[in-house]
Design a protein around this motif. Structure first.
Motif, PDB file in Angstrom:
ATOM      1  N   MET A   1       0.815  -1.185   0.000  1.00 13.77           N
ATOM      2  CA  MET A   1       0.000   0.000   0.000  1.00 13.77           C
ATOM      3  C   MET A   1       0.867   1.261   0.000  1.00 13.77           C
ATOM      4  O   MET A   1       0.537   2.231  -0.629  1.00 13.77           O
ATOM      5  N   LYS A   2       1.993   1.199   0.724  1.00 14.48           N
ATOM      6  CA  LYS A   2       2.897   2.340   0.802  1.00 14.48           C
ATOM      7  C   LYS A   2       3.492   2.663  -0.559  1.00 14.48           C
ATOM      8  O   LYS A   2       3.615   3.827  -0.929  1.00 14.48           O
ATOM      9  N   ASN A   3       3.862   1.630  -1.317  1.00 14.66           N
ATOM     10  CA  ASN A   3       4.422   1.863  -2.643  1.00 14.66           C
ATOM     11  C   ASN A   3       3.421   2.544  -3.561  1.00 14.66           C
ATOM     12  O   ASN A   3       3.796   3.372  -4.380  1.00 14.66           O
ATOM     13  N   PHE A   4       2.145   2.197  -3.422  1.00 15.75           N
ATOM     14  CA  PHE A   4       1.116   2.822  -4.254  1.00 15.75           C
ATOM     15  C   PHE A   4       0.948   4.286  -3.877  1.00 15.75           C
ATOM     16  O   PHE A   4       0.741   5.125  -4.742  1.00 15.75           O
ATOM     17  N   THR A  63      -4.312  11.910   1.351  1.00 18.38           N
ATOM     18  CA  THR A  63      -5.040  11.320   2.476  1.00 18.38           C
ATOM     19  C   THR A  63      -4.202  10.248   3.153  1.00 18.38           C
ATOM     20  O   THR A  63      -4.130  10.189   4.387  1.00 18.38           O
ATOM     21  N   MET A  64      -3.561   9.394   2.377  1.00 15.56           N
ATOM     22  CA  MET A  64      -2.717   8.344   2.957  1.00 15.56           C
ATOM     23  C   MET A  64      -1.524   8.967   3.681  1.00 15.56           C
ATOM     24  O   MET A  64      -1.149   8.515   4.764  1.00 15.56           O
ATOM     25  N   CYS A  66      -1.481  11.897   5.047  1.00 15.38           N
ATOM     26  CA  CYS A  66      -2.039  12.538   6.237  1.00 15.38           C
ATOM     27  C   CYS A  66      -2.275  11.510   7.340  1.00 15.38           C
ATOM     28  O   CYS A  66      -2.012  11.772   8.513  1.00 15.38           O
ATOM     29  N   ARG A  67      -2.738  10.337   6.966  1.00 12.27           N
ATOM     30  CA  ARG A  67      -2.942   9.271   7.958  1.00 12.27           C
ATOM     31  C   ARG A  67      -1.625   8.828   8.573  1.00 12.27           C
ATOM     32  O   ARG A  67      -1.553   8.534   9.754  1.00 12.27           O
ATOM     33  N   GLN A  68      -0.578   8.762   7.769  1.00 14.71           N
ATOM     34  CA  GLN A  68       0.708   8.256   8.259  1.00 14.71           C
ATOM     35  C   GLN A  68       1.483   9.312   9.037  1.00 14.71           C
ATOM     36  O   GLN A  68       2.084   9.013  10.057  1.00 14.71           O
ATOM     37  N   HIS A  69       1.494  10.534   8.544  1.00 18.83           N
ATOM     38  CA  HIS A  69       2.358  11.561   9.112  1.00 18.83           C
ATOM     39  C   HIS A  69       1.622  12.598   9.948  1.00 18.83           C
ATOM     40  O   HIS A  69       2.254  13.435  10.562  1.00 18.83           O
ATOM     41  N   LYS A  70       0.313  12.568   9.928  1.00 18.45           N
ATOM     42  CA  LYS A  70      -0.511  13.500  10.709  1.00 18.45           C
ATOM     43  C   LYS A  70      -0.210  14.963  10.376  1.00 18.45           C
ATOM     44  O   LYS A  70      -0.250  15.832  11.226  1.00 18.45           O
ATOM     45  N   ARG A  71       0.093  15.236   9.105  1.00 20.83           N
ATOM     46  CA  ARG A  71       0.346  16.608   8.658  1.00 20.83           C
ATOM     47  C   ARG A  71      -0.875  17.071   7.866  1.00 20.83           C
ATOM     48  O   ARG A  71      -0.919  17.015   6.644  1.00 20.83           O
ATOM     49  N   TYR A  72      -1.876  17.532   8.595  1.00 17.41           N
ATOM     50  CA  TYR A  72      -3.142  17.900   7.976  1.00 17.41           C
ATOM     51  C   TYR A  72      -3.004  19.119   7.063  1.00 17.41           C
ATOM     52  O   TYR A  72      -3.783  19.287   6.133  1.00 17.41           O
ATOM     53  N   ARG A  73      -2.007  19.935   7.312  1.00 11.49           N
ATOM     54  CA  ARG A  73      -1.825  21.116   6.460  1.00 11.49           C
ATOM     55  C   ARG A  73      -1.495  20.724   5.019  1.00 11.49           C
ATOM     56  O   ARG A  73      -1.846  21.437   4.089  1.00 11.49           O
ATOM     57  N   ASN A 119       4.745  15.729   0.983  1.00 10.20           N
ATOM     58  CA  ASN A 119       4.186  14.460   1.445  1.00 10.20           C
ATOM     59  C   ASN A 119       5.184  13.318   1.205  1.00 10.20           C
ATOM     60  O   ASN A 119       5.423  12.495   2.085  1.00 10.20           O
ATOM     61  N   TYR A 120       5.768  13.284   0.037  1.00 20.09           N
ATOM     62  CA  TYR A 120       6.747  12.258  -0.319  1.00 20.09           C
ATOM     63  C   TYR A 120       8.001  12.373   0.546  1.00 20.09           C
ATOM     64  O   TYR A 120       8.528  11.377   1.039  1.00 20.09           O
ATOM     65  N   ARG A 121       8.490  13.599   0.743  1.00 20.07           N
ATOM     66  CA  ARG A 121       9.722  13.811   1.506  1.00 20.07           C
ATOM     67  C   ARG A 121       9.555  13.492   2.983  1.00 20.07           C
ATOM     68  O   ARG A 121      10.527  13.126   3.636  1.00 20.07           O
ATOM     69  N   LEU A 122       8.348  13.622   3.527  1.00 19.55           N
ATOM     70  CA  LEU A 122       8.152  13.323   4.940  1.00 19.55           C
ATOM     71  C   LEU A 122       8.549  11.890   5.265  1.00 19.55           C
ATOM     72  O   LEU A 122       9.168  11.632   6.294  1.00 19.55           O
TER      73      LEU A 122
END
Length: 140
Positions: A1-4, A63-64, A66-73, A119-122
């Motif tokens: 799922m992470k790769n997608f 959305t994915m 945001c779920r993983q990193h909790k960075r809603y901004r 998002n990718y860099r996080l």
């Protein structure tokens, strides 16, 4: 799922750049290469199809993330960019000038690309994130 999720981040960045390149260079290409006009890439259908491709791709990846990193901004930033693209298509030249439509599209595409890049860099930068690659029990 992470790769997608990584794939959709990269795809959304590519779509944003494609949209920006189309908006900024296509008028110049038509002037320099009149045969490009036969491709009919300068009509509203191209913008509509790009928005149709960007909405699910960006929504899923952000959305994915945001779920993983909790960075809603980042999710809000991405949705702002998608809103700009939708407004550019919806308002088109009826309410905006052609230049206004291009400016709104480029701003929206830039915001989306930036949001997906962050998002990718996080995942790459944060060693303690909840991604599968950084879990101690997964790497054993």
């Amino acid at each position: 799922m992470k790769n997608f999720q990584i794939f959709t981040d990269k795809t959304a960045i590519g779509l944003s750049f494609l949209c920006t390149i189309h908006c900024l260079t296509f008028p110049l290409l038509i002037v320099l290469l009149p045969g490009m006009a036969a491709l009919q890439l300068n009509n509203e259908a191209f913008h509509i199809w790009m928005v149709i491709a960007v909405i699910p791709t960006s929504t899923y990846a952000l959305t994915m993330g945001c779920r993983q990193h909790k960075r809603y901004r980042l999710l809000i930033l991405g949705l702002l960019g998608v809103t700009c693209l939708i407004l550019a298509v919806a308002l088109n030249e009826t309410f905006l000038s052609e230049a206004g439509e291009r400016i709104l599209t480029v701003i929206g595409a830039g915001i989306i690309a930036y949001g997906h890049y962050k998002n990718y860099r996080l995942c790459q930068d944060l060693g303690g994130c909840a991604c599968l690659e950084h879990r101690d029990d997964f790497s054993k």
